[in-house]
Design a protein around this motif. Structure first.
Motif, short mmCIF file in Angstrom:
data_model
loop_
_atom_site.label_atom_id
_atom_site.label_comp_id
_atom_site.label_asym_id
_atom_site.label_seq_id
_atom_site.Cartn_x
_atom_site.Cartn_y
_atom_site.Cartn_z
N PRO A 8 -8.58 -0.22 3.16
CA PRO A 8 -8.48 0.20 1.76
C PRO A 8 -7.18 -0.28 1.14
O PRO A 8 -6.29 -0.74 1.86
N ARG A 9 -7.02 -0.18 -0.16
CA ARG A 9 -5.76 -0.53 -0.79
C ARG A 9 -4.75 0.61 -0.62
O ARG A 9 -3.55 0.37 -0.50
N TYR A 10 -5.25 1.83 -0.63
CA TYR A 10 -4.39 3.01 -0.47
C TYR A 10 -5.08 3.97 0.49
O TYR A 10 -6.30 4.13 0.44
N LEU A 11 -4.30 4.60 1.36
CA LEU A 11 -4.86 5.55 2.32
C LEU A 11 -3.84 6.64 2.59
O LEU A 11 -2.69 6.35 2.93
N VAL A 12 -4.27 7.89 2.41
CA VAL A 12 -3.45 9.05 2.76
C VAL A 12 -4.20 9.80 3.85
O VAL A 12 -5.37 10.14 3.68
N ILE A 13 -3.53 10.05 4.95
CA ILE A 13 -4.22 10.59 6.11
C ILE A 13 -3.29 11.54 6.85
O ILE A 13 -2.06 11.46 6.71
N GLY A 14 -3.89 12.46 7.62
CA GLY A 14 -3.10 13.43 8.36
C GLY A 14 -2.66 12.89 9.72
O GLY A 14 -3.26 11.98 10.29
N THR A 15 -1.61 13.49 10.23
CA THR A 15 -1.08 13.10 11.54
C THR A 15 -2.14 13.25 12.63
O THR A 15 -2.90 14.22 12.63
N GLY A 16 -2.18 12.27 13.52
CA GLY A 16 -3.09 12.33 14.67
C GLY A 16 -4.42 11.63 14.45
O GLY A 16 -5.18 11.43 15.41
N GLY A 99 -1.56 -29.74 5.81
CA GLY A 99 -0.37 -30.58 5.81
C GLY A 99 0.89 -29.79 5.56
O GLY A 99 1.97 -30.20 5.95
N LEU A 100 0.75 -28.64 4.91
CA LEU A 100 1.93 -27.82 4.61
C LEU A 100 2.06 -26.76 5.70
O LEU A 100 1.50 -25.67 5.62
N GLN A 101 2.81 -27.14 6.71
CA GLN A 101 2.98 -26.29 7.87
C GLN A 101 3.57 -24.94 7.47
O GLN A 101 4.60 -24.88 6.85
N GLY A 102 2.92 -23.89 7.85
CA GLY A 102 3.49 -22.57 7.63
C GLY A 102 3.12 -21.90 6.33
O GLY A 102 3.52 -20.77 6.09
N GLU A 103 2.37 -22.56 5.45
CA GLU A 103 2.00 -21.89 4.21
C GLU A 103 1.04 -20.75 4.54
O GLU A 103 0.00 -20.96 5.17
N GLN A 104 1.39 -19.57 4.13
CA GLN A 104 0.57 -18.39 4.40
C GLN A 104 0.01 -17.83 3.11
O GLN A 104 0.68 -17.83 2.07
N PHE A 105 -1.21 -17.35 3.19
CA PHE A 105 -1.88 -16.69 2.06
C PHE A 105 -1.97 -15.21 2.38
O PHE A 105 -2.45 -14.83 3.44
N PHE A 106 -1.50 -14.39 1.44
CA PHE A 106 -1.39 -12.96 1.67
C PHE A 106 -2.48 -12.18 0.95
O PHE A 106 -2.86 -12.52 -0.18
N GLY A 107 -2.92 -11.10 1.59
CA GLY A 107 -3.76 -10.13 0.94
C GLY A 107 -2.92 -9.22 0.05
O GLY A 107 -1.69 -9.30 0.07
N PRO A 108 -3.56 -8.31 -0.71
CA PRO A 108 -2.83 -7.45 -1.64
C PRO A 108 -2.11 -6.28 -0.96
O PRO A 108 -1.29 -5.63 -1.58
N GLY A 109 -2.44 -6.03 0.32
CA GLY A 109 -1.74 -4.97 1.05
C GLY A 109 -2.51 -3.66 1.07
O GLY A 109 -3.37 -3.39 0.22
N THR A 110 -2.20 -2.86 2.09
CA THR A 110 -2.69 -1.48 2.19
C THR A 110 -1.46 -0.57 2.25
O THR A 110 -0.60 -0.74 3.11
N ARG A 111 -1.41 0.38 1.31
CA ARG A 111 -0.29 1.33 1.34
C ARG A 111 -0.76 2.57 2.08
O ARG A 111 -1.65 3.27 1.61
N LEU A 112 -0.18 2.81 3.24
CA LEU A 112 -0.57 3.92 4.11
C LEU A 112 0.46 5.03 4.04
O LEU A 112 1.67 4.78 4.17
N THR A 113 -0.02 6.25 3.82
CA THR A 113 0.83 7.44 3.86
C THR A 113 0.26 8.40 4.90
O THR A 113 -0.92 8.76 4.83
N VAL A 114 1.09 8.78 5.86
CA VAL A 114 0.66 9.72 6.90
C VAL A 114 1.42 11.03 6.70
O VAL A 114 2.65 11.05 6.72
N LEU A 115 0.67 12.09 6.48
CA LEU A 115 1.29 13.39 6.18
C LEU A 115 1.55 14.20 7.44
O LEU A 115 0.83 14.04 8.44
#
Lengths: 115, 111
Positions: A8-16, A99-115
């Protein structure tokens, strides 16, 4: 359209809890990467893969695991989430035949919060 | 091991030039990159330079490479508010090892 997706793009989840962060790319890239990004911006490489059934640990010790059963898919799993896992997780891919060694394409990220 | 250093913050006025600096330690680096990260997004490749070049210009962007001092800079001419972002310097010295990123420079553009 060729791209790299994270869910997911954002996830809030409990410990464990066990969680899996998904990453897929439609560009046919052989290399894929997972980064953990501090709130202070720094990127830490936690896992990478140079092809199917190949995975390596990165520079930052991580309690997560990854798998690469298909070229396009590189999920990251935390067996038991802890508050210290709270972070932004970025997935990236690259093409070793480019030909362009090392060029990386990134996803938008997942922001994880663990409570 | 390899290390890439950047200053963490830069603040400029709209219309001025911005210069973001980076130093690296691996003299065998073959490619050096600048990535841009906008808020809430992943990184995007902005520009790059081969290690056998001294300078590369691409519209408002100028990359300067001083191999002797292992110093890389990114100059953004006529900086706009849309240039506000985090800029990462990165080096690649082998096709079989991952990129090494700097810690990132947060550029703030004041209108």
């Amino acid at each position: 359209e060729a791209d790299i997706y994270q869910t997911p793009r954002y996830l809030v989840i409990g410990t464990g809890k066990k969680i899996t962060l998904e990453c897929s790319q439609t560009m046919g890239h052989d290399k894929m990467y997972w980064y953990q990004q501090d709130p202070g911006m720094e990127l830490h490489l936690i896992h990478y893969s140079y092809g199917v059934n190949s995975t390596e640990k990165g520079d930052l010790s991580s309690e997560s695991t990854v798998s690469r059963i298909r070229t396009e898919h590189f999920p990251l799993t935390l067996e038991s989430a802890r508050p210290s896992h709270t972070s932004q997780y970025l997935c990236a891919s690259s093409d070793s035949s480019s030909g362009l060694q090392g060029e990386q394409f990134f996803g938008p990220g997942t922001r994880l919060t663990v409570l | 091991g390899e290390d890439v250093e950047q200053s963490l913050f830069l603040s400029v006025r709209e219309g001025d030039s911005s210069v973001i600096n980076c130093t690296y330690t691996d003299s065998s680096s073959t490619y050096l990159y600048w990535y841009k990260q906008e808020p809430g997004a992943g990184l995007q490749l902005l520009t790059y330079i081969f290690s056998n070049m001294d300078m590369k210009q691409d519209q408002r962007l100028t990359v300067l490479l001083n191999k002797k001092d292992k110093h890389l800079s990114l100059r953004i001419a006529d900086t706009q508010t849309g240039d506000s972002a985090i800029y990462f310097c990165a080096e690649a010295y082998s096709g079989n090892t991952p990129l090494v990123f700097g810690k990132g420079t947060r550029l703030s553009v004041i209108a």
